[in-house]
Design a protein around this motif. Sequence first.
Motif, mmCIF file in Angstrom:
data_model
loop_
_atom_site.group_PDB
_atom_site.id
_atom_site.type_symbol
_atom_site.label_atom_id
_atom_site.label_comp_id
_atom_site.label_asym_id
_atom_site.label_seq_id
_atom_site.Cartn_x
_atom_site.Cartn_y
_atom_site.Cartn_z
ATOM 1 N N ALA A 147 -21.041 21.920 66.757
ATOM 2 C CA ALA A 147 -20.958 20.339 66.586
ATOM 3 C C ALA A 147 -21.373 19.701 67.724
ATOM 4 N N ALA A 148 -22.304 18.802 67.707
ATOM 5 C CA ALA A 148 -22.676 17.759 68.866
ATOM 6 C C ALA A 148 -21.997 16.530 68.599
ATOM 7 N N THR A 149 -20.909 16.222 69.163
ATOM 8 C CA THR A 149 -20.173 15.019 69.014
ATOM 9 C C THR A 149 -20.729 13.843 69.734
ATOM 10 N N ALA A 150 -21.529 14.185 70.856
ATOM 11 C CA ALA A 150 -22.292 12.897 71.316
ATOM 12 C C ALA A 150 -23.663 12.419 70.598
ATOM 13 N N ILE A 151 -24.098 13.475 69.539
ATOM 14 C CA ILE A 151 -25.375 13.031 69.079
ATOM 15 C C ILE A 151 -24.793 12.330 67.585
ATOM 16 N N ILE A 152 -25.160 10.889 67.749
ATOM 17 C CA ILE A 152 -24.711 10.151 66.761
ATOM 18 C C ILE A 152 -25.760 9.495 65.900
ATOM 19 N N GLY A 153 -25.912 9.914 64.504
ATOM 20 C CA GLY A 153 -27.048 9.483 63.754
ATOM 21 C C GLY A 153 -28.130 10.192 63.714
ATOM 22 N N GLY A 154 -28.255 11.350 64.517
ATOM 23 C CA GLY A 154 -29.419 12.205 64.482
ATOM 24 C C GLY A 154 -29.164 13.616 64.787
ATOM 25 N N THR A 155 -30.026 14.436 65.086
ATOM 26 C CA THR A 155 -29.902 15.876 65.337
ATOM 27 C C THR A 155 -30.446 16.345 66.716
ATOM 28 N N THR A 156 -30.112 17.368 67.168
ATOM 29 C CA THR A 156 -30.720 17.897 68.430
ATOM 30 C C THR A 156 -30.894 19.413 68.296
ATOM 31 N N SER A 157 -31.771 20.015 68.946
ATOM 32 C CA SER A 157 -32.042 21.272 68.643
ATOM 33 C C SER A 157 -31.547 22.070 70.181
ATOM 34 N N GLU A 158 -31.132 21.362 71.219
ATOM 35 C CA GLU A 158 -30.661 21.825 72.482
ATOM 36 C C GLU A 158 -29.314 22.504 72.331
ATOM 37 N N VAL A 159 -28.958 23.642 72.592
ATOM 38 C CA VAL A 159 -27.851 24.411 72.922
ATOM 39 C C VAL A 159 -26.753 23.682 73.610
ATOM 40 N N GLY A 160 -27.235 23.069 74.855
ATOM 41 C CA GLY A 160 -26.426 22.590 75.599
ATOM 42 C C GLY A 160 -25.686 20.938 75.218
ATOM 43 N N LYS A 163 -29.554 39.030 73.471
ATOM 44 C CA LYS A 163 -30.481 37.811 73.564
ATOM 45 C C LYS A 163 -29.684 36.247 73.720
ATOM 46 N N GLU A 164 -30.164 35.420 74.055
ATOM 47 C CA GLU A 164 -29.511 34.147 74.111
ATOM 48 C C GLU A 164 -29.472 33.446 72.759
ATOM 49 N N ARG A 165 -28.792 32.683 72.304
ATOM 50 C CA ARG A 165 -28.653 31.814 71.087
ATOM 51 C C ARG A 165 -29.756 31.083 71.137
ATOM 52 N N GLU A 166 -30.305 31.035 69.699
ATOM 53 C CA GLU A 166 -31.638 30.271 69.576
ATOM 54 C C GLU A 166 -31.268 29.236 68.292
ATOM 55 N N PHE A 167 -31.877 27.966 68.418
ATOM 56 C CA PHE A 167 -31.757 27.078 67.338
ATOM 57 C C PHE A 167 -32.298 27.593 66.176
ATOM 58 N N VAL A 168 -31.531 27.360 64.908
ATOM 59 C CA VAL A 168 -32.057 27.770 63.751
ATOM 60 C C VAL A 168 -32.205 26.299 62.920
ATOM 61 N N ALA A 169 -31.208 25.512 62.729
ATOM 62 C CA ALA A 169 -31.494 24.420 61.940
ATOM 63 C C ALA A 169 -30.174 23.250 62.523
ATOM 64 N N ALA A 170 -30.510 22.086 62.086
ATOM 65 C CA ALA A 170 -29.497 21.156 62.511
ATOM 66 C C ALA A 170 -29.394 19.940 61.258
ATOM 67 N N ILE A 171 -28.336 19.378 61.182
ATOM 68 C CA ILE A 171 -28.274 18.154 60.045
ATOM 69 C C ILE A 171 -27.537 17.321 60.697
ATOM 70 N N SER A 172 -27.937 15.849 60.208
ATOM 71 C CA SER A 172 -27.313 14.797 60.989
ATOM 72 C C SER A 172 -26.008 14.534 60.020
ATOM 73 N N TRP A 173 -25.187 13.782 60.722
ATOM 74 C CA TRP A 173 -23.743 13.341 59.962
ATOM 75 C C TRP A 173 -24.149 12.888 58.488
#
Length: 125
Positions: free
Chosen positions: A97-110, A42-52
């Motif tokens: 880690a999503a280094t372009a996401i500053i201050g928030g979160t994202t659930s997008e694997v890309g 299966k493809e990777r699926e989002f579970v949880a994310a947290i901001s910095w």
Amino acid sequence: QVHLVESGGGLVQDGGSLRLSCAASGPTTNYATAWFRQGPGKEREFVAAISWSGQITNYAESVKGRFTISKDNAKNTVYLRMIRLKPENAGTYYCAAATAIIGGTTSEVGDYDSWGEGTQVTVSS
């Protein structure tokens, strides 16, 4: 690039608990961190994310109320506490880690540009 190392996976019975850890090293810039799960074939699926800052969290609907993501910036570590585990929660859990996401979160694997090698979670029924 952020270097991530996961740990804490293992075998647990249906209804059991685990805590995964993700240790980060490298640039200490502001970025979002997430956990993804990948089951066999299966493809990777989002579970949880947290901001910095740790003040913003985001969860997949299927884990809300059972999983908790947290972080300790002093230790450069993000955690995923999982309770009431089900067989469908089994798989390889990846920290990202999503280094372009500053201050928030994202659930997008890309959006995630750094990935760990994963840690295996097995839930026996």
